[in-house]
Scaffold this motif. Structure first.
Motif, PDB file in Angstrom:
ATOM      1  N   PHE A 119      -5.849  11.422  44.721  1.00 50.22           N
ATOM      2  CA  PHE A 119      -5.251  12.715  44.255  1.00 50.22           C
ATOM      3  C   PHE A 119      -3.657  12.717  43.983  1.00 50.22           C
ATOM      4  O   PHE A 119      -3.196  12.157  45.251  1.00 50.22           O
ATOM      5  CB  PHE A 119      -5.687  14.082  44.819  1.00 50.22           C
ATOM      6  CG  PHE A 119      -7.272  14.220  44.786  1.00 50.22           C
ATOM      7  CD1 PHE A 119      -7.754  14.397  43.626  1.00 50.22           C
ATOM      8  CD2 PHE A 119      -8.040  13.807  45.847  1.00 50.22           C
ATOM      9  CE1 PHE A 119      -9.240  14.496  43.658  1.00 50.22           C
ATOM     10  CE2 PHE A 119      -9.554  14.000  45.862  1.00 50.22           C
ATOM     11  CZ  PHE A 119     -10.054  14.098  44.662  1.00 50.22           C
ATOM     12  N   CYS A 123      -1.211  18.194  44.397  1.00 45.80           N
ATOM     13  CA  CYS A 123      -2.513  19.104  44.596  1.00 45.80           C
ATOM     14  C   CYS A 123      -2.250  19.958  45.843  1.00 45.80           C
ATOM     15  O   CYS A 123      -1.937  19.457  47.064  1.00 45.80           O
ATOM     16  CB  CYS A 123      -3.547  18.458  44.755  1.00 45.80           C
ATOM     17  SG  CYS A 123      -3.894  17.441  43.035  1.00 45.80           S
ATOM     18  N   ASP A 179      -6.597  23.096  44.448  1.00 46.98           N
ATOM     19  CA  ASP A 179      -7.131  21.883  43.712  1.00 46.98           C
ATOM     20  C   ASP A 179      -8.130  21.040  44.098  1.00 46.98           C
ATOM     21  O   ASP A 179      -8.991  20.701  43.735  1.00 46.98           O
ATOM     22  CB  ASP A 179      -6.012  20.808  43.172  1.00 46.98           C
ATOM     23  CG  ASP A 179      -4.594  21.665  42.516  1.00 46.98           C
ATOM     24  OD1 ASP A 179      -5.192  22.223  41.422  1.00 46.98           O
ATOM     25  OD2 ASP A 179      -3.627  21.504  43.160  1.00 46.98           O
ATOM     26  N   ARG A 210     -11.482  24.512  37.974  1.00 46.09           N
ATOM     27  CA  ARG A 210     -11.389  23.277  37.922  1.00 46.09           C
ATOM     28  C   ARG A 210     -10.770  22.670  39.327  1.00 46.09           C
ATOM     29  O   ARG A 210      -9.898  21.749  38.982  1.00 46.09           O
ATOM     30  CB  ARG A 210     -10.412  22.984  36.725  1.00 46.09           C
ATOM     31  CG  ARG A 210     -11.034  23.583  35.225  1.00 46.09           C
ATOM     32  CD  ARG A 210     -10.515  22.879  34.243  1.00 46.09           C
ATOM     33  NE  ARG A 210     -11.097  21.412  34.019  1.00 46.09           N
ATOM     34  CZ  ARG A 210     -10.858  20.537  32.926  1.00 46.09           C
ATOM     35  NH1 ARG A 210     -10.166  21.214  31.837  1.00 46.09           N
ATOM     36  NH2 ARG A 210     -11.207  19.463  32.901  1.00 46.09           N
ATOM     37  N   ALA A 211     -11.359  22.704  40.266  1.00 47.26           N
ATOM     38  CA  ALA A 211     -11.045  22.216  41.538  1.00 47.26           C
ATOM     39  C   ALA A 211     -12.110  21.414  41.812  1.00 47.26           C
ATOM     40  O   ALA A 211     -13.180  21.334  41.147  1.00 47.26           O
ATOM     41  CB  ALA A 211     -10.834  23.466  42.723  1.00 47.26           C
ATOM     42  N   VAL A 212     -11.677  20.322  42.698  1.00 51.06           N
ATOM     43  CA  VAL A 212     -13.004  19.138  43.357  1.00 51.06           C
ATOM     44  C   VAL A 212     -12.976  19.956  44.656  1.00 51.06           C
ATOM     45  O   VAL A 212     -12.272  20.231  45.530  1.00 51.06           O
ATOM     46  CB  VAL A 212     -12.490  18.087  43.225  1.00 51.06           C
ATOM     47  CG1 VAL A 212     -11.310  17.745  44.272  1.00 51.06           C
ATOM     48  CG2 VAL A 212     -13.829  17.064  43.582  1.00 51.06           C
TER      49      VAL A 212
END
Lengths: 406, 406
Positions: A119, A123, A179, A210-212
């Motif tokens: 990433f 982030c 994020d 829209r985060a992981v």
């Protein structure tokens, strides 16, 4: 000019478990003859089971034979193991994860430390608090966490999701949109496991924002309650927002064997449509050379019928300890949490003591080693982690010693 | 906003050996029945030797016994192995390296990919060219290499040290002062080994310019000439400027076993006096959980008298192949280098062919797989790497097939 990675210099002190090991070593040297019992580091103590031992021997024999010798394996792991993982750990639970989405590694610690690397360093991360220190430390090293405030034990750029008795150790959704969201369930260190509805709310949140989610399921084998998911992919939409990390350490006793895996769904993308799968594959291909053939054969044996029965036996052995600790400490007047779907018991320290003071108190007066809760994050202060990974005898003795102090 | 590490996106194509594997797989599928011989990837083919096999079995048995079971090992490796390494690989060669300075890992590829992480992302790297792709790729991922120029296959911020027939494949000192210098000797892919005087000139340069040398000695077991150092610490002053990476893959055949180590001298510091040892220890403690106990016992066995004799046998087996390739290709009119102190033969491609054209030509016409030199860097264009790691029979067959094309 040759300079070290300045982010490393921001890390306060050394790694939690190294600190504890040093303290215990010093105590043992100064008090020879005293038996110290460790319910500290989450390391198993039971030997490997017969089916695993046989698979290891067989794989070693393969390596002695020119026709069956295995050199470099496939970057992402052997199909014989990845297929078993996909079938047993996912498809049988209704999760649509394919063998291709499984990345076999030398352990979940490596994966949970390395995964952040794919990433952007811009982030923002959110972590449940307290939490396994590797998540935050590896992000400190990457420069994502801002500055450290020693009095509060907090990083300026980390979004903490406190898990306290007030929310029954279930993290609230992040107060600021991150994020990347780290979740470990069943949780290390609190022993709390999220229900499906609770985990689904995080999945919904991640999809919406829209985060992981980086989901650490290292302790899934300890789940006994029906409404606790074993995989995040049991939640709807998780394949679009979650990476899951798994270990063979705590179910099959592989802490000294080294084997784990990470699931990265192929369709997972960042906000610009870039594939996380491709990046993790590239990392595996460039900075790792596959897990050992020998270990992967042992992992395969975990999924045989005999292997499954044997690891169920290991888990129930340790969970008997969890009960011993819970019951003993409760009867002595301690407030304890966890230990139901997890091999960790989260103990409230006596009111006058910090986590480290309680650590010293138990070491000096009961010769029992645990882990100070504050080592897992600011909300861990005032708590103490005991693990169920000892022998029955050691666990009983440790509990008796603690109880006798009360 | 969730974004991937943008540096990864700069990497052109995928990892070299993954590309080759895909091409070969496709060829095999389309030409079933044809026997393809690989002298491509540097993977060994001989089985593990009896002493190693016995050590592996014994270690597996340890893991089956509650008294001898080993869980998590010490972060940096077991003393039983680190002490043997220090004694055999260093003290016996007059190098003042202690067991504490040895970091045991799951392999030299992991170490050579990860080691850059302890340095600032502002540091400049120099690499001999051609070179093992992991050095540059791992620095691309960290953002140290600037922009890629496809026509020249060069990164704007990398200092290349060309190794060509004009300098007998001995790199000149860097044309611009770097902070980090990667050297691999005996070299992958050219097969060239630096003499002590040549390596000393790099050490002197690094000391004078306060750079660090990352020395990859994965192929040291193949050295036969007296004036070629096995360790960079044979050079005066190297302990003040060099990190050395070693592997058990190419001497003992551990490519599928996974074991390696890195030496970081305790006194090594950056220009601000920060300890590189501490940072690498911190990385090991945070993002790695030790090499397997089983593998470390196998590593220990490498240093027994029987183990040493057996690995000498493996090395001489492969070096017979190196002679077969050198002699055969030379007699067929090819110009070849290397293969004396290294298991790699570096072949000049026919004048009309690029490295990849020669790859395709050999695959299609001789069903022999090698590695395109251009995959190792811009100065590798026009060359082709063959490895000595096949069986005698396959190597002879491959050479006959290539010779018959001439």
């Amino acid at each position: 000019m040759l300079k070290v990675n300045q982010n490393y210099l921001k890390l306060p002190g050394s790694y939690l478990f190294s600190d504890i090991a040093k303290k215990v070593k010093k105590y043992r040297e100064e008090h020879q003859g005293q038996e110290v019992i460790s319910l500290g580091i989450g390391d198993v103590t039971r030997p490997l089971t017969p089916t695993i031992i046989k698979a290891l021997h067989d794989a070693v024999d393969d390596m002695s034979d020119i026709e069956r010798f295995h050199g470099y394996g496939p970057d992402l792991g052997y199909a014989f193991l990845r297929e078993k993982i996909a079938e047993f750990d996912f498809k049988r639970r209704g999760c649509d994860i394919s063998a291709e989405e499984i990345f076999v590694s030398d352990g979940a610690k490596s994966d949970s430390g390395n995964i952040q690397e794919i990433f952007s360093d811009k982030c923002t991360i959110a972590v449940s608090d307290p939490v396994y220190p590797v998540y935050v430390d590896s992000n400190v090293m990457a420069g994502r966490t801002g500055t450290y405030d020693a009095p509060s034990s907090r990083w300026s750029d980390v979004v903490y999701m406190p898990c306290t008795k007030d929310n029954d150790f279930v993290p609230d959704l992040p107060s600021k949109t991150p994020d990347i969201i780290y979740i470990c369930s069943p949780n290390n260190p609190t022993g709390k496991a999220l229900t499906k509805a609770q985990l689904q709310s995080f999945v919904d949140y991640a999809l919406k924002n829209r985060a992981v989610i980086l989901f650490d399921a290292a302790y899934e084998a300890y789940i006994i309650e029906d409404d606790v998911p074993h995989s995040i992919y049991e939640c709807e939409g998780a394949k679009d927002c979650a990476i899951e990390m798994r270990s063979f350490s705590k179910n099959a006793g592989f802490t000294g064997v080294r084997l784990g895996y990470t699931v990265v769904p192929k369709n997972l993308v960042d906000t610009e449509g870039k594939s996380l799968y491709s990046l993790w594959a590239r990392r595996h291909g460039t900075k790792f050379n596959g897990a050992s053939y020998i270990q992967q054969r042992a992992g395969e044996a975990v999924y045989t019928e005999a292997g499954q029965n044997e690891i169920a036996g290991l888990v129930s052995y340790y969970m008997e300890n969890a009960g011993t600790i819970r019951d003993g400490l409760t009867s002595a007047g301690f407030t304890v949490y966890g230990g139901v779907n997890a091999p960790y018991i989260w103990v409230k320290t006596p009111e006058t003591m910090t986590s480290w003071q309680f650590f010293d108190y138990l070491l000096n007066n009961a010769q029992v080693v645990g882990t100070p809760g504050s080592g897992f994050g600011p909300s861990g202060e005032g708590y103490f982690r005991l693990t169920a990974f000892g022998s029955h005898k050691n666990t009983r003795n440790a509990v008796e010693r603690i109880v006798s102090l009360a």
